[in-house]
Design an enzyme around this catalytic site. Structure first.
Site, PDB file in Angstrom:
ATOM      1  CE  LYS A  81      46.497  47.071  59.994  1.00  0.00           C
ATOM      2  NZ  LYS A  81      46.928  45.922  60.792  1.00  0.00           N
ATOM      3  CE  LYS A 117      48.219  46.672  70.497  1.00  0.00           C
ATOM      4  NZ  LYS A 117      49.048  47.604  69.710  1.00  0.00           N
TER       5      LYS A 117
END
Ligand code: NAD
Length: 425
Positions: A81, A117
């Site tokens: 995430k 990311k």
């Protein structure tokens, strides 16, 4: 096992290298926790790093090819995430470091995720609305094979917002042939966004400031606050501090800073800032960002970009507490100087974890199709952040280490344990 003294690099080129700095602290944290070298080998880089080329038809009819990245640091705990950054200075190294920080944040606030990311080298300030839409959709097509609601869930970061998340969700839903709100967080409310997501990072920073102030005996009422950066994180933070009775005496953006020892009119500035967090262009009496950071104040919040507090200016910082809303604003040398000077530094991986926490709430709500009130979101965020702050603070006291190393120790343990139980190491 690498000895503590060997882990910090003496190469001056490494000092502003955010990936290198992160690896240095991870190595120290693992060593303090008694893990072997193999664990560091596994965690020092993302498990996966995808580089993509995105051809976009610009408004003048020409094709421009953009470069984008998606890093997935470690998915032992759960899906990865992390946000997507649109910025001309995006680099592969920066995206890797940012994905590692996301893993640490998820570990610190105890979310069932690893870190990821993304980034695209572009300057959205020079692009039209439609060009941005085509770029956002092109990026999703390029990375679609490795992302998804149970694999890797993106979110906003610097220069990306809820509109961009909406386009990306729509594009992924077309590819998936299924409405997939859980593919991405930071969406508009009407598309399954969560109450409180827009202000979540600033709320989390506010909670950390309040808890840090208690430890230092600083009263928030009347405390002098300086905030570098007036975008999503910085502007809402300035507003929350102002509403809590603090005096926000300095704010800045990429073009300079504003200073008023009697306190700035934050509501007015919020009203006038543009969607890229720019407001100082409207004023003549500006100061530089360097001067802003060195203002006499009680609480300093870097909320803009990396490497702002370095060994060059750390001795001149006059705040009692520095709370990192931005990712990587303080170098390791500066961390050491601030700590030696008795300044309480609340590190990025703890202070800015409110954003991913409410992103997690958004994903949970999308998965269950049942939505919470703003009060429910705030109450849950408050509980998690207070517990996380105190957990890291106590680890720092018990282990006699600074808050950054303590936070890394707390953050790295969960992914190391999950990797061990899976039999990876
Ligand atoms: P943003 O794009 O909304 O705002 C960035 C702000 O920084 C703007 O005011 C911009 O003018 C300013 N800025 C840019 N370059 C600068 C420079 N060289 N000197 C001074 N100011 C400069 O971004 P954001 O979402 O507020 O993110 C800010 C920081 O917080 C980043 O490090 C980001 O990774 C971190 N962060 C954001 C979130 C989030 O949810 N938005 C979550 C966690 C961490």
């Amino acid at each position: 096992m690498v000895a503590e003294k060997d882990a910090a690099s003496n190469n001056p080129e490494d000092k502003n290298d955010v990936l290198k700095s992160t690896q240095t602290v991870i190595q120290l944290a693992l060593e303090k926790l008694g893990y072997s070298d193999e664990v560091f080998e596994l965690l020092k880089e993302p498990l996966r790093m995808l580089t993509v080329k995105i051809p976009v038809r610009m408004d003048d009819g020409k094709i421009k090819v953009f470069t984008g990245y998606r890093a997935q640091h470690n998915d032992a705990v759960g899906p990865t995430k992390g946000g997507i950054r649109f910025h001309p200075n995006v680099t592969e190294k920066e995206v890797k470091a940012l994905s590692i920080w996301m893993s640490l944040k998820c570990g610190i606030v105890d979310l069932p995720y690893g870190g990821g990311k993304g980034g695209i080298i572009c300057d959205p300030r020079d692009m039209s609305f439609r060009e941005l839409e085509r770029l956002s959709r092109g990026y999703v097509r390029a990375i679609s094979q490795i992302v998804g609601p149970t694999k890797d869930i993106p979110a906003p970061d610097v220069f990306t917002n809820s509109q961009i998340m909406a386009w990306m969700m729509d594009e992924y839903s077309r590819i998936d042939e299924f409405n997939s709100p859980g593919f991405i967080t930071g969406k508009p409310l009407v598309l399954g966004g969560s109450h409180g997501r827009e202000t979540a990072t600033a709320k989390g920073v506010t909670i950390c400031i309040r808890e840090a102030a208690k430890k230092k005996g600083i009263d928030i009422e009347g405390a002098r606050v300086v905030v570098q950066g007036f975008g999503n994180a910085g502007s809402f933070l300035a507003k929350f501090m102002h509403d809590a009775g603090a005096k926000v005496i300095g704010i800045s953006d990429a073009y300079g800073g504003l200073h008023d020892p009697n306190g700035l009119d934050i509501d007015y500035l919020l009203d006038r800032r543009d969607s890229f967090g720019t407001v100082t262009k409207l004023f003549n009496n500006t100061i530089s960002n360097k001067e802003l950071l060195e203002l006499d104040c009680d609480i300093l919040v870097p909320a803009a970009i990396e490497n702002q507090i370095t060994e060059e200016n750390a001795a001149n910082i006059r705040a009692g507490i520095v709370v990192e809303a931005a990712n990587g604003p303080t170098t390791l040398e500066a961390t050491k100087i601030l700590t030696e000077r008795g300044i309480l530094l609340v590190p990025d991986v703890l202070a800015s974890s409110g954003g991913v926490t409410v992103s997690y709430f958004e994903w949970v709500q999308n998965n269950q199709g049942y939505y919470w009130t703003e009060e429910e979101v705030e109450e849950k965020l408050e509980r998690i952040l207070v517990a996380s702050f105190n957990n890291v603070y106590e680890a720092a006291q018990t282990r006699r280490v600074d808050m950054r190393l303590a936070a890394y120790m707390v953050g790295v343990r969960k992914m190391a344990e999950a990797s061990r139980f899976r039999g990876w190491i």
